[in-house]
Design an enzyme around this catalytic site. Structure first.
Site, PDB file in Angstrom:
ATOM      1  N   GLN A 137      -9.721  -4.167  -3.767  1.00 27.74           N
ATOM      2  CA  GLN A 137     -11.055  -3.743  -3.335  1.00 27.74           C
ATOM      3  C   GLN A 137     -12.089  -4.051  -4.423  1.00 27.74           C
ATOM      4  OE1 GLN A 137     -12.033  -2.063  -0.288  1.00 27.74           O
ATOM      5  NE2 GLN A 137     -13.976  -2.720  -1.146  1.00 27.74           N
ATOM      6  N   HIS A 141      -7.215   0.753  -6.539  1.00 30.32           N
ATOM      7  CA  HIS A 141      -7.411  -0.136  -5.386  1.00 30.32           C
ATOM      8  C   HIS A 141      -8.004  -1.444  -5.945  1.00 30.32           C
ATOM      9  CE1 HIS A 141      -7.712  -1.496  -1.428  1.00 30.32           C
ATOM     10  NE2 HIS A 141      -8.554  -0.642  -0.885  1.00 30.32           N
ATOM     11  N   CYS A 146     -16.617   0.885   0.422  1.00 34.36           N
ATOM     12  CA  CYS A 146     -15.345   0.185   0.664  1.00 34.36           C
ATOM     13  C   CYS A 146     -14.888   0.332   2.100  1.00 34.36           C
ATOM     14  CB  CYS A 146     -14.277   0.701  -0.300  1.00 34.36           C
ATOM     15  SG  CYS A 146     -14.007   2.474  -0.149  1.00 34.36           S
ATOM     16  N   ARG A 158     -13.205  -9.137   0.924  1.00 37.79           N
ATOM     17  CA  ARG A 158     -11.815  -8.724   0.666  1.00 37.79           C
ATOM     18  C   ARG A 158     -10.898  -9.926   0.844  1.00 37.79           C
ATOM     19  NH1 ARG A 158      -9.952  -3.547   1.282  1.00 37.79           N
ATOM     20  NH2 ARG A 158      -8.005  -4.484   0.579  1.00 37.79           N
ATOM     21  N   ASP A 195     -17.570   6.007  -1.211  1.00 38.73           N
ATOM     22  CA  ASP A 195     -16.253   5.984  -0.565  1.00 38.73           C
ATOM     23  C   ASP A 195     -16.165   7.286   0.242  1.00 38.73           C
ATOM     24  OD1 ASP A 195     -13.607   5.541   0.183  1.00 38.73           O
ATOM     25  OD2 ASP A 195     -12.747   5.983  -1.793  1.00 38.73           O
ATOM     26  N   ARG A 215       0.886  -1.183   0.000  1.00 40.34           N
ATOM     27  CA  ARG A 215       0.000   0.000   0.000  1.00 40.34           C
ATOM     28  C   ARG A 215       0.905   1.210   0.000  1.00 40.34           C
ATOM     29  NH1 ARG A 215      -5.405   1.165   3.487  1.00 40.34           N
ATOM     30  NH2 ARG A 215      -6.119  -0.165   1.811  1.00 40.34           N
TER      31      ARG A 215
END
Ligand code: CP
Ligand code: NVA
Length: 306
Positions: A131, A128, A261, A289, A222, A101
């Site tokens: 995700q 992402h 998310c 996930r 989000d 990340r």
């Protein structure tokens, strides 16, 4: 064999559908995959905070018999104490995979260039993709064939929007991003998504009008302020409030499913009423996930199981 997973575009529709099937199998029959990563060590590296990504990778790898090593920036920031290249070379000497990340997508490219092990993007400024895999696994579980769906994202055009849009295009899902003026997704990524969508009989629409979400099967939110953005929610509230996912918007659009998310900011991008309501699949999405990522790791590190 798939080497890295940096943008999500490494996989075409057939491969993504296969991966989602594997994720479903791992979810339904975990005992069959309990040794899929035995003897494998995977470094999960973070330049930004995390709850879901950290725990879903760590616990997920453990469930596959592998070993996850958490590496934050407390003991020497990447590119500061030593170069990104040297991080990649050293981690490759011990580990079998690297999940990272990072602040900038270019860091992932450098890691992948110098690593001799697969590198997975667990969020950067632009994408992402892990995700989005979980999001489509969830949509598939709830609705079946995702190529028949219209998905509407509301809020800031960001990394999550990009990955959702690209995967929608790959899987033939009609996609709408409804964002305030000045907060649209990256124009180049939109163009790329439009081309992929056209090849798969789907559409991509970017609009600042919530009416564009009418007819969507699912609404997606989000945070309005992503990690690394110094603005506070109160500052941007006025701009984004018309895009809040609330009961009135569900009624207006006719959507039956709500995704987020997370981390969520209740009463900002989504109301508690909707987040805790019957249309919300947000916790199922968070659980997924782990299953989606486990499918990805098995595909990368032990394709015999695929
Ligand atoms: N959705 C997500 O990536 O959550 P975290 O930032 O907590 O990992
Ligand atoms: N867009 C958000 C996603 C968090 C999972 C961020 O980058 O902070």
């Amino acid at each position: 064999m798939l080497q890295h997973f940096l943008t999500g575009l490494e996989l075409d529709q057939t491969k993504i559908l296969k991966l989602l099937k594997l994720a479903q199998n791992i979810k339904n029959q975990p005992q069959e995959y309990a040794n899929a990563l035995t003897g494998k060590s995977i470094v999960t590296l973070y330049e930004k905070p995390s709850l879901r990504t950290r725990l879903s990778f760590d616990i997920g790898i453990n469930k596959l018999g592998g070993h996850a090593v958490y590496l934050d920036q407390q003991n020497g920031a990447m590119g500061n104490r030593e170069s990104v290249k040297d991080f990649a070379l050293n981690i490759s000497a011990w580990a079998d995979g690297l999940v990272a990340r990072v602040n900038h997508h270019s860091t992932l490219n450098t890691l992948a260039e110098h690593a001799s092990i697969p590198v997975v993007n667990s969020l950067c400024n632009l994408y992402h993709p892990c995700q989005a895999l979980a999001d489509f696994l969830t949509l598939q579980e709830v609705h079946g064939d995702v190529s028949q769906l219209k998905l509407a994202y509301l809020g800031e055009g960001n990394n999550v929007t990009h990955s959702l849009m690209l995967l929608a295009a790959t899987l033939g899902t009609d996609f709408v991003a409804v964002c305030p003026k000045g907060h649209s997704p990256d124009a180049q990524i939109v163009k790329q998504a439009e081309q992929i969508a056209a090849a798969n009989g789907a559409s991509v629409l970017i609009s600042d009008r919530v009416e564009a979400a009418v007819g969507a099967n699912a609404l997606y939110a989000d945070t309005w302020v992503s990690m690394g953005n110094n603005a506070c929610l109160e500052q941007v509230k006025q701009t984004f409030m018309p895009y809040q996912i609330n009961a009135a918007l569900l009624q207006q659009t006719g959507a039956s499913t709500v995704l987020h998310c997370q981390p969520a900011h209740r009463e900002y991008e989504i109301t508690s009423e909707v987040m805790d309501g019957k249309n919300s699949k947000i916790i199922q999405q968070a659980e997924n996930r782990m299953h989606a990522q486990n499918a990805l790791l098995v595909s990368l590190l032990n394709p015999n199981y695929v």
